[in-house]
Design an enzyme around this catalytic site. Structure first.
Site, PDB file in Angstrom:
ATOM      1  N   GLU A 254       0.818  -1.217   0.040  1.00 19.28           N
ATOM      2  CA  GLU A 254      -0.055   0.055  -0.063  1.00 19.28           C
ATOM      3  C   GLU A 254       0.757   1.081   0.103  1.00 19.28           C
ATOM      4  OE1 GLU A 254      -3.181  -0.066   0.021  1.00 19.28           O
ATOM      5  OE2 GLU A 254      -3.750  -2.121   0.355  1.00 19.28           O
ATOM      6  N   CYS A 293      -3.345   8.473   3.604  1.00 21.63           N
ATOM      7  CA  CYS A 293      -3.045   7.798   2.262  1.00 21.63           C
ATOM      8  C   CYS A 293      -4.097   8.175   1.333  1.00 21.63           C
ATOM      9  CB  CYS A 293      -2.597   6.449   2.362  1.00 21.63           C
ATOM     10  SG  CYS A 293      -4.009   5.603   3.002  1.00 21.63           S
TER      11      CYS A 293
HETATM   12  P1  NAP Z   1       8.080   4.953   4.984  1.00 22.73           P
HETATM   13  O1  NAP Z   1       9.249   5.816   5.338  1.00 22.73           O
HETATM   14  O2  NAP Z   1       8.134   4.396   3.407  1.00 22.73           O
HETATM   15  O3  NAP Z   1       8.083   3.960   5.839  1.00 22.73           O
HETATM   16  C1  NAP Z   1       7.284   2.886   6.116  1.00 22.73           C
HETATM   17  C2  NAP Z   1       7.364   1.647   7.099  1.00 22.73           C
HETATM   18  O4  NAP Z   1       8.554   1.144   6.534  1.00 22.73           O
HETATM   19  C3  NAP Z   1       7.882   2.301   8.593  1.00 22.73           C
HETATM   20  O5  NAP Z   1       7.536   1.556   9.181  1.00 22.73           O
HETATM   21  C4  NAP Z   1       9.444   2.395   8.051  1.00 22.73           C
HETATM   22  O6  NAP Z   1       9.992   2.118   9.509  1.00 22.73           O
HETATM   23  C5  NAP Z   1       9.540   0.939   7.396  1.00 22.73           C
HETATM   24  N1  NAP Z   1      10.757   0.737   6.983  1.00 22.73           N
HETATM   25  C6  NAP Z   1      11.635   1.641   6.134  1.00 22.73           C
HETATM   26  N2  NAP Z   1      12.635   1.075   5.756  1.00 22.73           N
HETATM   27  C7  NAP Z   1      12.651  -0.444   6.189  1.00 22.73           C
HETATM   28  C8  NAP Z   1      13.509  -1.594   5.982  1.00 22.73           C
HETATM   29  N3  NAP Z   1      14.617  -1.613   5.311  1.00 22.73           N
HETATM   30  N4  NAP Z   1      13.054  -2.722   6.444  1.00 22.73           N
HETATM   31  C9  NAP Z   1      12.007  -2.850   7.155  1.00 22.73           C
HETATM   32  N5  NAP Z   1      11.010  -1.854   7.389  1.00 22.73           N
HETATM   33  C10 NAP Z   1      11.507  -0.363   6.921  1.00 22.73           C
HETATM   34  O7  NAP Z   1       6.825   5.761   5.108  1.00 22.73           O
HETATM   35  P2  NAP Z   1       6.452   6.823   6.057  1.00 22.73           P
HETATM   36  O8  NAP Z   1       7.046   8.206   5.894  1.00 22.73           O
HETATM   37  O9  NAP Z   1       6.284   6.204   7.384  1.00 22.73           O
HETATM   38  O10 NAP Z   1       4.635   6.918   5.657  1.00 22.73           O
HETATM   39  C11 NAP Z   1       4.325   7.990   4.653  1.00 22.73           C
HETATM   40  C12 NAP Z   1       3.954   7.318   3.359  1.00 22.73           C
HETATM   41  O11 NAP Z   1       3.134   6.358   3.577  1.00 22.73           O
HETATM   42  C13 NAP Z   1       3.414   8.518   2.397  1.00 22.73           C
HETATM   43  O12 NAP Z   1       3.953   8.275   1.100  1.00 22.73           O
HETATM   44  C14 NAP Z   1       1.994   7.758   2.254  1.00 22.73           C
HETATM   45  O13 NAP Z   1       1.474   8.220   1.191  1.00 22.73           O
HETATM   46  C15 NAP Z   1       2.270   6.371   2.547  1.00 22.73           C
HETATM   47  N6  NAP Z   1       1.103   5.479   2.883  1.00 22.73           N
HETATM   48  C16 NAP Z   1       0.164   5.004   2.378  1.00 22.73           C
HETATM   49  C17 NAP Z   1      -0.844   4.165   2.887  1.00 22.73           C
HETATM   50  C18 NAP Z   1      -1.712   3.254   2.203  1.00 22.73           C
HETATM   51  O14 NAP Z   1      -2.537   2.577   2.588  1.00 22.73           O
HETATM   52  N7  NAP Z   1      -1.727   3.240   0.812  1.00 22.73           N
HETATM   53  C19 NAP Z   1      -1.179   4.589   4.114  1.00 22.73           C
HETATM   54  C20 NAP Z   1      -0.641   5.344   4.836  1.00 22.73           C
HETATM   55  C21 NAP Z   1       0.659   6.043   4.281  1.00 22.73           C
HETATM   56  P3  NAP Z   1      10.921   3.323  10.370  1.00 22.73           P
HETATM   57  O15 NAP Z   1       9.785   4.299  10.708  1.00 22.73           O
HETATM   58  O16 NAP Z   1      11.374   2.711  11.433  1.00 22.73           O
HETATM   59  O17 NAP Z   1      11.860   3.729   9.379  1.00 22.73           O
END
Ligand code: NAP
Length: 677
Positions: A254, A293
């Protein structure tokens, strides 16, 4: 204070200092998060060997009731979560979605148990007849996978993000390791503590990582499932991990999504729809500070109405009180952190290369009860892009904050093209009272969207809004949105189960599926099944009734009693060109006559008959033909014991046949049957 992780059945504090977590409003340090020293491979092994066997052996009914109990337990403690949630920058209204919306997912999935049998697995779809004489058939069963679900979540919904997913894997019979985004994991940890303290879930059902999970996907196996919510870049990196690819581990992605809301050409100023549109856009821009999102990023407006929309929206945004989310008058709180504010600003700079900022400022924001130097605040920003067909940024750059762009269109085809230019999105809306516009738009945009809301006066009061994914509808979108699908009732549960085609004789498949398969051997019974308690009924148990010859009088009488005087039952001269040779008996009469044959009239354990699941009239019955019934116990589902009588649902297969032995009508009836105990 370091936050603890819940691993291997205990709370464990990670090594090292950890990453500081900040209060989004005051900037104060709330604690530190670290997973250093935790062995992810060991945690996954623990889930697979301790949590999984317990969950997968429970029936759907038991798992559903477990979710209900947990939902009630957490609901009682909700005020605690609201207090902590303010520190994520969320207002009470924002937190409602996160907290009560999350718990709502537990309730909804608990109720979903009613669509499943009283077994740990279920039978999917219809039997496939694979032989001429019916001695060899095929079917599909869905069994819980023997692995662990790894949920990697985004920062914006620390509670909902966890609960919307675990509700589904727990109902399916799989354990999970939850990895909330580090920045807001303090809220996830608070509710997780209660989940564990409740003692409602079996050991090993859930584990929690508060901090980095880097490296976790190197340890997944083919029975595991990964769900990821976050940015497309992180998603791509994890999804293309060689171990994930080699083992073909299902990966539900997602990602970020450029969602649109279209104003129909009919919805001019002065209409209810125009006001609904403005209200919806304002709500989506400001709720959760636009960190959703599903938030609307493109406001697609008929060219001639751009100025009206800009003015009306500007007026509404002007009224938005921003500041300390604890204050009642505040409508928009803070973003999750200063880093997020910086990221959003950068994205706005990219967007503004080809767009003008027509509302809001990047330099100043008026706050109530908060200090912009300390907290992660920003003003809502409305942009206008006059040439959306010549700019890629408006269709690809996501500013994950209170930011949206107006884009003009001429004619419905352009509106469809503009929303589809996002390359796949979670959802879009159209606000229109024109049914033709609604249809044309929906069919044109459906290929590129996971969900479409059609909003107008008729559903205005009760609609759940553009931004709300619902537990029983799928959430996810194609292409850029990740191509994933979660929630969605039974569709979501299926992601945690293996679908297997099974083949064999109807008798064998009856035993495997615990559902009587047509053509399977009958089990004789001396006592009529209506005289037996729920526990004593066996799948396949059958009574063969006495018989009855259908007469002309029956057909005439049934027509008079029911007032069903359809020509095929009444007019012998009107049958030329039909499939009937003579006046045919009413199908409903055959079913009623069947009930007359199979019902045992004496008072017994059957409490009531409450309907039919399937019913087909497969061969015409004419006067002079003789019918009998084979009544077979098809399926049993026990019901939750409340204060009333302990009981279960028994589905009976009613096979009505004629003097040649051929089936003339077939139906499944639902009865409620008392238990002995
Ligand atoms: P993100 O930086 O991609 O992080 C998402 C998750 O991935 C976090 O829990 C992060 O942990 C984890 N992560 C990062 N690198 C990883 C790795 N190498 N191994 C395992 N886990 C890892 O996104 P975000 O900044 O939290 O969220 C914002 C984005 O999410 C926006 O672009 C938004 O559009 C999108 N979003 C989409 C939806 C949907 O349903 N489509 C819903 C909500 C948000 P850490 O925090 O520890 O880095």
């Amino acid at each position: 204070m370091k936050l603890a992780n819940y691993a291997l059945g205990k709370w464990i504090t990670g090594d090292g200092e950890g990453k500081p977590l900040y209060n989004a409003v005051t900037g104060n340090v709330l604690g530190y998060a670290t997973t250093k020293g935790l062995d992810f491979a060991e945690m996954m092994h623990y889930s697979r060997t301790v949590g999984n066997p317990k969950l997968r052996k429970m029936t759907f009914q038991e798992r559903g009731l477990m979710l209900k109990k947990l939902a009630l337990y957490l609901l009682e403690r909700k005020n605690k979560y609201y207090e902590i949630s303010y520190a994520t920058g969320a207002t009470r209204a924002d937190s409602w979605v996160d907290i009560e919306g999350g718990i709502g997912n537990l309730f909804a999935n608990a109720s979903l148990r009613r669509q499943y049998p009283d077994q740990p697995y279920y039978v999917d779809g219809d039997m496939i007849k694979s032989s001429k004489n019916g001695t060899f058939i095929g079917h599909h069963i869905m069994v819980p996978k023997r692995g662990v679900a790894i949920h990697i979540n985004a920062f914006n919904f620390p509670i909902w993000g966890m609960l919307e997913k675990v509700a589904v894997n727990l109902l399916a019979g799989m354990p999970a390791i939850v990895k909330p985004a580090t920045i807001t994991c303090f809220l996830t940890e608070a509710i997780f503590r209660d989940i564990i303290a409740s003692g409602i879930l079996p050991e090993g059902a859930l584990q929690l990582l508060c901090g980095s999970a880097r490296g976790i996907v190197d340890h997944v196996m083919h029975q595991d499932v990964i769900t990821f919510t976050g940015s497309a870049d992180t998603g791509l990196m994890l999804k293309s991990n060689p171990n994930v690819l080699r083992k073909n581990v299902p990966f539900n992605l997602e990602a970020d999504s450029l969602n649109s809301c279209v104003l129909g050409e009919d919805a001019v100023p002065g209409t209810v729809e125009f006001d609904l549109f403005i209200k919806e856009i304002r709500k989506e821009m400001t709720s959760k500070c636009g960190q959703k999102c599903t938030a609307i990023r493109k406001i697609v407006v008929p060219e001639k109405l751009v100025e009206d929309v800009q003015i009306a929206l500007g007026k509404q945004l002007q009224k938005t009180v921003i500041g300390d989310p604890k204050l009642k008058e505040v409508r928009m709180g803070a973003l999750a952190g200063k880093v997020q504010v910086e990221e959003v600003r950068e994205r706005i700079m990219e967007l503004s290369k080809n767009s003008d900022i027509v509302f809001g400022s990047l330099d100043a924001v008026d706050l109530v009860g908060a200090d912009s130097a300390k907290g992660a605040f920003m003003s809502p920003i409305l942009l206008l892009n006059k040439n959306p067909f010549y700019d890629e940024a408006v269709h690809s750059v996501e500013a994950f904050g209170p930011v949206s762009s107006i884009v003009p269109y001429k004619g419905i085809d352009e509106a469809i093209e503009l929303v589809n230019k996002s390359g796949g999105a979670l959802c879009c809306s159209i606000v229109t009272a024109d049914q033709k516009i609604a249809r044309e738009f929906t069919l044109g945009a459906a290929t590129h969207h996971g969900r479409i809301l059609i909003l107008n006066e008729e559903c205005a009061k009760e609609n759940t809004g553009h931004g709300s994914p619902l537990p029983m509808l799928i959430h996810g979108g194609p292409g850029r949105a990740g191509g994933g699908e979660e929630m969605g009732g039974k569709r979501g549960v299926a992601h945690y189960m293996q679908r297997t085609a099974i083949q064999g004789s109807p008798t064998i498949l009856t035993e495997v599926t615990q559902q009587y398969q047509y053509g399977g051997k009958y089990k004789d019974t001396v006592l009529h099944p209506f005289q037996k308690h729920f526990e004593d009924l066996e799948i396949g148990e059958t009574i063969i009734t006495h018989k009855r010859t259908i007469t002309e009088t029956d057909i005439v009488n049934f027509g008079n009693v029911s007032w069903d005087h359809f020509y095929a039952h009444t007019d012998e001269t009107a049958l030329i060109g039909t499939t009937f040779e003579k006046r045919v008996a009413h199908g409903y009469f055959i079913l009623s006559a069947a009930a007359g044959l199979f019902v045992h009239p004496a008072k017994g354990p059957v409490l009531l008959n409450y309907g039919l699941d399937e019913c087909r009239f497969v061969k015409p019955v004419y006067a002079g033909m003789t019918i009998g019934v084979r009544l077979t116990v098809k399926e049993k589902t026990s019901q939750e014991v409340k204060d009333d009588i302990p009981k279960g649902i028994v589905r009976f297969l009613v096979d009505v046949y004629d003097q040649t032995g051929e089936t003339v009508a077939i139906a499944t009836i639902l009865t409620m049957v008392k238990m002995r105990g």
